[in-house]
Design a protein around this motif. Structure first.
Motif, PDB file in Angstrom:
ATOM      1  N   LEU A 156      12.941 -16.914 -33.760  1.00 23.17           N
ATOM      2  CA  LEU A 156      11.535 -17.248 -33.977  1.00 23.17           C
ATOM      3  C   LEU A 156      11.264 -17.637 -35.433  1.00 23.17           C
ATOM      4  O   LEU A 156      10.552 -18.611 -35.704  1.00 23.17           O
ATOM      5  CB  LEU A 156      10.672 -16.039 -33.567  1.00 23.17           C
ATOM      6  CG  LEU A 156       9.276 -16.297 -33.041  1.00 23.17           C
ATOM      7  CD1 LEU A 156       9.231 -17.426 -32.028  1.00 23.17           C
ATOM      8  CD2 LEU A 156       8.720 -15.022 -32.407  1.00 23.17           C
ATOM      9  N   LYS A 215      13.671 -33.021 -25.461  1.00 27.85           N
ATOM     10  CA  LYS A 215      14.955 -32.577 -24.920  1.00 27.85           C
ATOM     11  C   LYS A 215      14.854 -31.311 -24.087  1.00 27.85           C
ATOM     12  O   LYS A 215      15.596 -31.103 -23.143  1.00 27.85           O
ATOM     13  CB  LYS A 215      15.941 -32.326 -26.064  1.00 27.85           C
ATOM     14  CG  LYS A 215      16.445 -33.577 -26.733  1.00 27.85           C
ATOM     15  CD  LYS A 215      17.477 -33.209 -27.775  1.00 27.85           C
ATOM     16  CE  LYS A 215      17.976 -34.441 -28.515  1.00 27.85           C
ATOM     17  NZ  LYS A 215      18.802 -34.083 -29.661  1.00 27.85           N
ATOM     18  N   ASN A 221      13.370 -18.914 -37.544  1.00 30.46           N
ATOM     19  CA  ASN A 221      13.967 -20.233 -37.789  1.00 30.46           C
ATOM     20  C   ASN A 221      13.108 -21.348 -37.220  1.00 30.46           C
ATOM     21  O   ASN A 221      12.917 -22.380 -37.853  1.00 30.46           O
ATOM     22  CB  ASN A 221      15.379 -20.308 -37.195  1.00 30.46           C
ATOM     23  CG  ASN A 221      16.388 -19.650 -38.095  1.00 30.46           C
ATOM     24  OD1 ASN A 221      16.399 -19.863 -39.296  1.00 30.46           O
ATOM     25  ND2 ASN A 221      17.238 -18.825 -37.531  1.00 30.46           N
ATOM     26  N   PRO A 270       9.858 -26.132 -37.682  1.00 25.95           N
ATOM     27  CA  PRO A 270       9.525 -26.598 -36.324  1.00 25.95           C
ATOM     28  C   PRO A 270      10.081 -27.980 -36.016  1.00 25.95           C
ATOM     29  O   PRO A 270      10.272 -28.332 -34.858  1.00 25.95           O
ATOM     30  CB  PRO A 270       7.998 -26.591 -36.308  1.00 25.95           C
ATOM     31  CG  PRO A 270       7.555 -26.472 -37.709  1.00 25.95           C
ATOM     32  CD  PRO A 270       8.669 -25.846 -38.486  1.00 25.95           C
ATOM     33  N   MET A 313      17.334 -19.972 -25.555  1.00 26.33           N
ATOM     34  CA  MET A 313      18.711 -20.332 -25.868  1.00 26.33           C
ATOM     35  C   MET A 313      19.027 -20.013 -27.332  1.00 26.33           C
ATOM     36  O   MET A 313      20.094 -19.493 -27.661  1.00 26.33           O
ATOM     37  CB  MET A 313      18.952 -21.818 -25.576  1.00 26.33           C
ATOM     38  CG  MET A 313      20.422 -22.197 -25.754  1.00 26.33           C
ATOM     39  SD  MET A 313      20.740 -23.918 -25.378  1.00 26.33           S
ATOM     40  CE  MET A 313      20.702 -23.866 -23.612  1.00 26.33           C
ATOM     41  N   SER A 314      18.080 -20.317 -28.181  1.00 27.31           N
ATOM     42  CA  SER A 314      18.261 -20.057 -29.600  1.00 27.31           C
ATOM     43  C   SER A 314      18.450 -18.555 -29.853  1.00 27.31           C
ATOM     44  O   SER A 314      19.353 -18.138 -30.581  1.00 27.31           O
ATOM     45  CB  SER A 314      17.026 -20.588 -30.339  1.00 27.31           C
ATOM     46  OG  SER A 314      17.172 -20.454 -31.706  1.00 27.31           O
ATOM     47  N   SER A 370      12.946 -28.889 -36.225  1.00 25.35           N
ATOM     48  CA  SER A 370      14.282 -28.804 -35.622  1.00 25.35           C
ATOM     49  C   SER A 370      14.191 -28.775 -34.100  1.00 25.35           C
ATOM     50  O   SER A 370      15.195 -28.923 -33.415  1.00 25.35           O
ATOM     51  CB  SER A 370      15.014 -27.563 -36.124  1.00 25.35           C
ATOM     52  OG  SER A 370      14.331 -26.406 -35.690  1.00 25.35           O
ATOM     53  N   CYS A 416      21.835 -17.391 -28.528  1.00 28.16           N
ATOM     54  CA  CYS A 416      22.936 -17.769 -29.415  1.00 28.16           C
ATOM     55  C   CYS A 416      22.926 -16.919 -30.682  1.00 28.16           C
ATOM     56  O   CYS A 416      23.976 -16.540 -31.187  1.00 28.16           O
ATOM     57  CB  CYS A 416      22.862 -19.254 -29.757  1.00 28.16           C
ATOM     58  SG  CYS A 416      23.331 -20.287 -28.367  1.00 28.16           S
ATOM     59  N   ASP A 417      21.739 -16.609 -31.169  1.00 25.08           N
ATOM     60  CA  ASP A 417      21.665 -15.726 -32.341  1.00 25.08           C
ATOM     61  C   ASP A 417      22.219 -14.346 -32.000  1.00 25.08           C
ATOM     62  O   ASP A 417      22.898 -13.724 -32.812  1.00 25.08           O
ATOM     63  CB  ASP A 417      20.216 -15.601 -32.840  1.00 25.08           C
ATOM     64  CG  ASP A 417      19.792 -16.818 -33.658  1.00 25.08           C
ATOM     65  OD1 ASP A 417      20.627 -17.364 -34.392  1.00 25.08           O
ATOM     66  OD2 ASP A 417      18.631 -17.240 -33.542  1.00 25.08           O
ATOM     67  N   TYR A 458      14.125 -23.532 -25.169  1.00 24.05           N
ATOM     68  CA  TYR A 458      14.700 -23.673 -26.508  1.00 24.05           C
ATOM     69  C   TYR A 458      14.776 -22.316 -27.222  1.00 24.05           C
ATOM     70  O   TYR A 458      15.803 -21.940 -27.778  1.00 24.05           O
ATOM     71  CB  TYR A 458      13.849 -24.657 -27.308  1.00 24.05           C
ATOM     72  CG  TYR A 458      14.226 -24.781 -28.766  1.00 24.05           C
ATOM     73  CD1 TYR A 458      15.277 -25.607 -29.162  1.00 24.05           C
ATOM     74  CD2 TYR A 458      13.540 -24.077 -29.749  1.00 24.05           C
ATOM     75  CE1 TYR A 458      15.620 -25.726 -30.500  1.00 24.05           C
ATOM     76  CE2 TYR A 458      13.871 -24.188 -31.084  1.00 24.05           C
ATOM     77  CZ  TYR A 458      14.915 -25.016 -31.461  1.00 24.05           C
ATOM     78  OH  TYR A 458      15.247 -25.114 -32.788  1.00 24.05           O
TER      79      TYR A 458
END
Lengths: 125, 197
Positions: free
Chosen positions: B63, B77, B65, B70, B86-87, B72, B90-91, B83
Protein backbone atom coordinates in the motif's frame (compact mmCIF):
# COMPACT_ATOMS: atom_id res chain seq x y z
CA UNK A 1 -14.18 17.46 15.60
CA UNK A 2 -14.30 14.05 14.02
CA UNK A 3 -12.98 11.93 16.87
CA UNK A 4 -15.83 9.47 16.72
CA UNK A 5 -15.40 9.08 13.00
CA UNK A 6 -11.77 7.96 13.45
CA UNK A 7 -12.18 5.70 16.43
CA UNK A 8 -10.70 2.91 14.36
CA UNK A 9 -7.38 4.78 14.27
CA UNK A 10 -6.69 3.40 17.71
CA UNK A 11 -6.02 0.13 15.97
CA UNK A 12 -2.33 -0.65 16.23
CA UNK A 13 -1.90 -1.71 12.62
CA UNK A 14 -3.13 1.62 11.31
CA UNK A 15 -0.89 3.37 13.82
CA UNK A 16 2.10 1.37 12.61
CA UNK A 17 1.20 1.99 9.00
CA UNK A 18 1.05 5.71 9.73
CA UNK A 19 4.46 5.65 11.37
CA UNK A 20 5.93 3.88 8.37
CA UNK A 21 4.30 6.42 6.11
CA UNK A 22 5.94 9.15 8.18
CA UNK A 23 9.33 7.87 7.06
CA UNK A 24 8.34 8.45 3.44
CA UNK A 25 8.28 11.93 1.88
CA UNK A 26 5.21 10.94 -0.14
CA UNK A 27 3.07 11.39 2.96
CA UNK A 28 2.04 14.26 5.17
CA UNK A 29 3.45 12.31 8.11
CA UNK A 30 6.93 13.09 6.79
CA UNK A 31 6.32 16.80 7.11
CA UNK A 32 4.65 16.44 10.49
CA UNK A 33 7.53 14.31 11.77
CA UNK A 34 10.05 16.98 10.77
CA UNK A 35 7.97 19.61 12.52
CA UNK A 36 7.55 17.49 15.65
CA UNK A 37 11.29 16.82 15.79
CA UNK A 38 12.05 20.51 15.46
CA UNK A 39 9.62 21.37 18.26
CA UNK A 40 10.43 18.36 20.44
CA UNK A 41 6.79 17.21 20.26
CA UNK A 42 5.64 13.70 20.98
CA UNK A 43 2.39 12.40 19.45
CA UNK A 44 0.21 13.83 22.19
CA UNK A 45 1.83 17.24 21.89
CA UNK A 46 1.55 17.22 18.11
CA UNK A 47 -2.13 16.24 18.32
CA UNK A 48 -2.66 19.00 20.85
CA UNK A 49 -0.95 21.51 18.60
CA UNK A 50 -3.10 20.53 15.63
CA UNK A 51 -6.15 20.50 17.91
CA UNK A 52 -7.17 16.93 17.23
CA UNK A 53 -7.36 13.72 19.24
CA UNK A 54 -4.20 11.57 19.19
CA UNK A 55 -6.14 8.80 17.43
CA UNK A 56 -6.82 11.12 14.50
CA UNK A 57 -3.11 11.67 13.95
CA UNK A 58 -2.60 8.30 12.28
CA UNK A 59 -5.13 9.21 9.62
CA UNK A 60 -3.65 12.66 9.12
CA UNK A 61 -0.18 11.17 8.69
CA UNK A 62 -1.21 8.96 5.79
CA UNK A 63 -2.57 11.85 3.75
CA UNK A 64 -0.56 13.20 0.85
CA UNK A 65 2.01 15.90 1.68
CA UNK A 66 1.09 19.57 1.52
CA UNK A 67 2.42 20.88 -1.78
CA UNK A 68 4.12 24.25 -1.93
CA UNK A 69 2.20 25.19 -5.07
CA UNK A 70 -1.21 24.08 -3.72
CA UNK A 71 -0.63 25.08 -0.15
CA UNK A 72 -3.92 26.75 0.67
CA UNK A 73 -6.11 24.14 -1.02
CA UNK A 74 -4.19 21.22 0.45
CA UNK A 75 -4.26 22.59 3.98
CA UNK A 76 -7.96 23.35 3.70
CA UNK A 77 -8.76 19.89 2.40
CA UNK A 78 -6.91 18.03 5.13
CA UNK A 79 -7.88 20.38 7.96
CA UNK A 80 -11.56 20.23 6.99
CA UNK A 81 -11.68 16.47 6.82
CA UNK A 82 -10.02 15.88 10.19
CA UNK A 83 -11.14 18.96 12.08
CA UNK A 84 -7.63 20.38 12.46
CA UNK A 85 -6.65 23.97 13.05
CA UNK A 86 -5.74 25.01 9.48
CA UNK A 87 -3.30 27.72 10.50
CA UNK A 88 -1.36 25.32 12.65
CA UNK A 89 -1.47 22.59 10.03
CA UNK A 90 -0.02 25.05 7.52
CA UNK A 91 2.73 25.86 10.00
CA UNK A 92 3.43 22.20 10.77
CA UNK A 93 3.51 21.20 7.12
CA UNK A 94 5.94 23.80 5.90
CA UNK A 95 8.13 22.33 3.18
CA UNK A 96 11.12 20.36 4.37
CA UNK A 97 14.15 19.86 2.11
CA UNK A 98 13.24 16.34 1.00
CA UNK A 99 9.64 17.18 0.15
CA UNK A 100 8.76 15.32 -3.01
CA UNK A 101 6.99 16.56 -6.06
CA UNK A 102 3.46 15.26 -6.41
CA UNK A 103 2.98 11.92 -8.12
CA UNK A 104 6.15 9.85 -8.17
CA UNK A 105 7.76 9.95 -4.80
CA UNK A 106 9.09 6.51 -4.13
CA UNK A 107 12.36 7.10 -2.34
CA UNK A 108 14.13 3.75 -2.52
CA UNK A 109 14.30 1.30 -5.38
CA UNK A 110 13.69 -2.36 -4.59
CA UNK A 111 16.81 -4.28 -3.70
CA UNK A 112 18.31 -6.43 -6.43
CA UNK A 113 16.76 -9.85 -6.61
CA UNK A 114 13.56 -8.82 -4.90
CA UNK A 115 10.19 -9.73 -6.33
CA UNK A 116 8.66 -7.16 -8.57
CA UNK A 117 5.53 -7.35 -6.43
CA UNK A 118 3.33 -6.97 -9.51
CA UNK A 119 4.08 -3.28 -9.53
CA UNK A 120 5.11 -3.20 -13.12
CA UNK A 121 5.12 -6.48 -14.85
CA UNK A 122 6.15 -5.08 -18.20
CA UNK A 123 9.40 -3.88 -16.70
CA UNK A 124 10.09 -7.39 -15.60
CA UNK A 125 10.49 -9.04 -18.96
CA UNK B 1 -10.28 -16.01 1.99
CA UNK B 2 -11.62 -12.50 2.02
CA UNK B 3 -14.91 -12.30 0.25
CA UNK B 4 -14.77 -10.09 -2.84
CA UNK B 5 -18.01 -8.40 -1.82
CA UNK B 6 -16.23 -6.97 1.22
CA UNK B 7 -13.82 -5.05 -0.99
CA UNK B 8 -14.67 -1.70 -2.55
CA UNK B 9 -16.66 -2.27 -5.72
CA UNK B 10 -15.42 -1.12 -9.12
CA UNK B 11 -17.19 2.23 -8.89
CA UNK B 12 -15.78 2.97 -5.47
CA UNK B 13 -12.36 1.82 -6.60
CA UNK B 14 -12.53 4.13 -9.63
CA UNK B 15 -13.66 7.04 -7.47
CA UNK B 16 -10.80 6.60 -5.01
CA UNK B 17 -8.26 6.23 -7.77
CA UNK B 18 -9.54 9.30 -9.56
CA UNK B 19 -9.22 11.35 -6.39
CA UNK B 20 -5.71 10.10 -5.80
CA UNK B 21 -4.57 10.85 -9.33
CA UNK B 22 -6.28 14.24 -9.23
CA UNK B 23 -4.00 15.15 -6.33
CA UNK B 24 -6.53 15.08 -3.49
CA UNK B 25 -4.48 14.97 -0.31
CA UNK B 26 -6.98 12.91 1.66
CA UNK B 27 -7.32 10.22 -1.01
CA UNK B 28 -4.23 8.45 0.37
CA UNK B 29 -5.94 8.07 3.72
CA UNK B 30 -9.21 6.89 2.17
CA UNK B 31 -7.41 4.21 0.21
CA UNK B 32 -5.43 3.12 3.26
CA UNK B 33 -8.60 2.81 5.33
CA UNK B 34 -10.28 0.89 2.51
CA UNK B 35 -7.52 -1.58 1.74
CA UNK B 36 -5.09 -2.00 4.65
CA UNK B 37 -7.03 -4.42 6.81
CA UNK B 38 -8.57 -6.22 3.89
CA UNK B 39 -5.15 -6.89 2.40
CA UNK B 40 -3.99 -8.30 5.73
CA UNK B 41 -7.00 -10.56 5.91
CA UNK B 42 -6.43 -11.67 2.35
CA UNK B 43 -2.78 -12.52 3.01
CA UNK B 44 -3.62 -14.30 6.24
CA UNK B 45 -6.16 -16.46 4.45
CA UNK B 46 -3.98 -17.14 1.42
CA UNK B 47 -0.88 -17.90 3.51
CA UNK B 48 -2.12 -19.30 6.81
CA UNK B 49 1.38 -20.38 7.84
CA UNK B 50 2.81 -16.91 7.44
CA UNK B 51 3.11 -14.96 10.66
CA UNK B 52 0.55 -12.22 11.13
CA UNK B 53 3.31 -9.67 11.57
CA UNK B 54 4.71 -10.53 8.14
CA UNK B 55 1.26 -10.26 6.57
CA UNK B 56 0.86 -6.82 8.11
CA UNK B 57 4.28 -5.75 6.91
CA UNK B 58 3.58 -6.99 3.39
CA UNK B 59 0.23 -5.20 3.26
CA UNK B 60 1.93 -2.03 4.52
CA UNK B 61 4.61 -2.21 1.87
CA UNK B 62 2.24 -2.87 -0.98
CA UNK B 63 0.00 0.00 0.00
CA UNK B 64 2.80 2.44 0.83
CA UNK B 65 4.49 1.73 -2.49
CA UNK B 66 1.28 2.22 -4.41
CA UNK B 67 0.31 5.42 -2.60
CA UNK B 68 3.82 6.84 -2.90
CA UNK B 69 3.98 6.09 -6.59
CA UNK B 70 0.48 5.67 -8.04
CA UNK B 71 1.86 6.07 -11.54
CA UNK B 72 3.36 2.57 -11.22
CA UNK B 73 -0.16 1.20 -11.46
CA UNK B 74 -1.60 0.81 -14.94
CA UNK B 75 -5.38 0.58 -14.73
CA UNK B 76 -5.61 -0.74 -18.29
CA UNK B 77 -3.73 -3.90 -17.31
CA UNK B 78 -5.29 -4.91 -14.03
CA UNK B 79 -7.97 -3.82 -11.58
CA UNK B 80 -6.69 -2.04 -8.48
CA UNK B 81 -7.89 -4.80 -6.19
CA UNK B 82 -6.05 -7.48 -8.16
CA UNK B 83 -2.98 -5.27 -8.40
CA UNK B 84 -2.82 -4.60 -4.66
CA UNK B 85 -3.44 -8.24 -3.80
CA UNK B 86 -0.70 -9.43 -6.12
CA UNK B 87 1.64 -6.72 -4.95
CA UNK B 88 1.02 -7.56 -1.29
CA UNK B 89 1.39 -11.26 -1.95
CA UNK B 90 4.73 -10.72 -3.71
CA UNK B 91 5.88 -8.50 -0.86
CA UNK B 92 4.95 -11.27 1.54
CA UNK B 93 6.92 -13.79 -0.51
CA UNK B 94 9.89 -11.44 -0.46
CA UNK B 95 9.66 -11.24 3.32
CA UNK B 96 9.33 -15.01 3.62
CA UNK B 97 12.31 -15.52 1.32
CA UNK B 98 14.35 -13.01 3.31
CA UNK B 99 13.41 -14.80 6.48
CA UNK B 100 14.26 -18.16 4.96
CA UNK B 101 17.76 -16.97 4.16
CA UNK B 102 18.32 -16.25 7.84
CA UNK B 103 16.70 -19.34 9.26
CA UNK B 104 17.66 -23.02 9.11
CA UNK B 105 15.20 -25.06 7.09
CA UNK B 106 13.12 -27.50 9.08
CA UNK B 107 13.56 -31.01 7.74
CA UNK B 108 10.09 -31.78 8.99
CA UNK B 109 8.60 -29.49 6.40
CA UNK B 110 6.27 -31.32 4.13
CA UNK B 111 7.26 -31.13 0.50
CA UNK B 112 4.29 -29.98 -1.46
CA UNK B 113 3.91 -29.60 -5.18
CA UNK B 114 4.26 -26.11 -6.55
CA UNK B 115 1.16 -26.48 -8.64
CA UNK B 116 -1.77 -25.03 -6.70
CA UNK B 117 -4.49 -25.99 -9.14
CA UNK B 118 -6.05 -28.51 -6.83
CA UNK B 119 -5.77 -26.50 -3.67
CA UNK B 120 -8.95 -25.23 -2.17
CA UNK B 121 -9.13 -21.69 -0.95
CA UNK B 122 -7.59 -21.28 2.48
CA UNK B 123 -5.31 -24.31 2.30
CA UNK B 124 -1.63 -24.00 3.04
CA UNK B 125 0.36 -22.55 0.21
CA UNK B 126 3.59 -24.22 -0.94
CA UNK B 127 5.02 -20.73 -1.04
CA UNK B 128 4.84 -20.66 2.75
CA UNK B 129 7.65 -23.20 2.69
CA UNK B 130 10.89 -21.22 3.08
CA UNK B 131 12.66 -23.48 0.56
CA UNK B 132 10.04 -22.73 -2.04
CA UNK B 133 10.03 -19.04 -1.18
CA UNK B 134 13.82 -18.90 -1.53
CA UNK B 135 13.67 -20.66 -4.88
CA UNK B 136 10.95 -18.29 -6.02
CA UNK B 137 13.14 -15.35 -5.08
CA UNK B 138 15.87 -16.69 -7.33
CA UNK B 139 13.64 -16.92 -10.43
CA UNK B 140 13.99 -14.44 -13.26
CA UNK B 141 11.05 -12.03 -13.57
CA UNK B 142 9.59 -13.76 -16.61
CA UNK B 143 9.96 -17.14 -14.89
CA UNK B 144 7.97 -15.76 -11.98
CA UNK B 145 5.31 -14.77 -14.45
CA UNK B 146 5.25 -18.32 -15.79
CA UNK B 147 5.04 -19.74 -12.28
CA UNK B 148 2.16 -17.43 -11.43
CA UNK B 149 0.28 -18.69 -14.48
CA UNK B 150 1.06 -22.29 -13.52
CA UNK B 151 -0.23 -21.63 -10.02
CA UNK B 152 -3.40 -20.17 -11.48
CA UNK B 153 -3.84 -23.34 -13.51
CA UNK B 154 -3.57 -21.55 -16.85
CA UNK B 155 -3.23 -24.01 -19.73
CA UNK B 156 -3.19 -21.71 -22.71
CA UNK B 157 0.31 -21.79 -24.25
CA UNK B 158 -0.05 -18.29 -25.63
CA UNK B 159 -0.46 -16.79 -22.19
CA UNK B 160 2.88 -18.29 -21.20
CA UNK B 161 4.43 -17.26 -24.50
CA UNK B 162 3.33 -13.69 -23.91
CA UNK B 163 5.00 -13.58 -20.51
CA UNK B 164 8.14 -15.03 -22.03
CA UNK B 165 8.08 -12.73 -25.04
CA UNK B 166 7.80 -15.64 -27.45
CA UNK B 167 4.66 -14.73 -29.35
CA UNK B 168 6.70 -14.10 -32.48
CA UNK B 169 7.65 -17.78 -32.72
CA UNK B 170 5.72 -20.37 -34.71
CA UNK B 171 3.09 -22.25 -32.75
CA UNK B 172 5.21 -25.36 -32.59
CA UNK B 173 8.37 -23.63 -31.42
CA UNK B 174 6.34 -21.55 -29.00
CA UNK B 175 4.82 -24.66 -27.47
CA UNK B 176 8.20 -26.34 -27.16
CA UNK B 177 9.83 -23.29 -25.58
CA UNK B 178 7.00 -22.86 -23.08
CA UNK B 179 7.17 -26.53 -22.15
CA UNK B 180 10.93 -26.30 -21.63
CA UNK B 181 10.50 -23.34 -19.32
CA UNK B 182 7.72 -24.96 -17.33
CA UNK B 183 9.70 -28.18 -16.97
CA UNK B 184 12.79 -26.27 -15.89
CA UNK B 185 10.86 -24.38 -13.22
CA UNK B 186 9.22 -27.55 -11.93
CA UNK B 187 12.60 -29.27 -11.71
CA UNK B 188 14.09 -26.36 -9.81
CA UNK B 189 11.37 -26.52 -7.21
CA UNK B 190 11.48 -30.28 -7.04
CA UNK B 191 15.24 -30.05 -6.36
CA UNK B 192 14.70 -27.36 -3.75
CA UNK B 193 12.27 -29.65 -1.98
CA UNK B 194 14.68 -32.56 -2.08
CA UNK B 195 12.95 -34.51 -4.82
CA UNK B 196 15.74 -36.01 -6.90
CA UNK B 197 13.53 -37.65 -9.50
Amino acid sequence: MNDQMFESAADPHMERFAHRASANPAFLGWQLAAFARARGFDDAALAGYLECAPAVLAHVRVCGPIRADHRRADVTEVASKFGLNPVRLAEAAKPVPAEPSAGDTEPDPAPAGAFLAARDRTDAS
Amino acid sequence: MTNDSEWPDRDEEARLLERLLAGCRTAHEELAVCYLHRLCQFLGAAHPKAREELCHQAADEALLNFLAKPSSYDATKKGLLAYLRMSAECDLLNLLAREARHRPVSLDSVAEPVDRRNRTSGCESPLDDPRVAAEYAALAPNERGVLELMCEGVRDTDEYAEVLGLLHLSAERRRAAVKRTKDRIQKRFARALGDTR
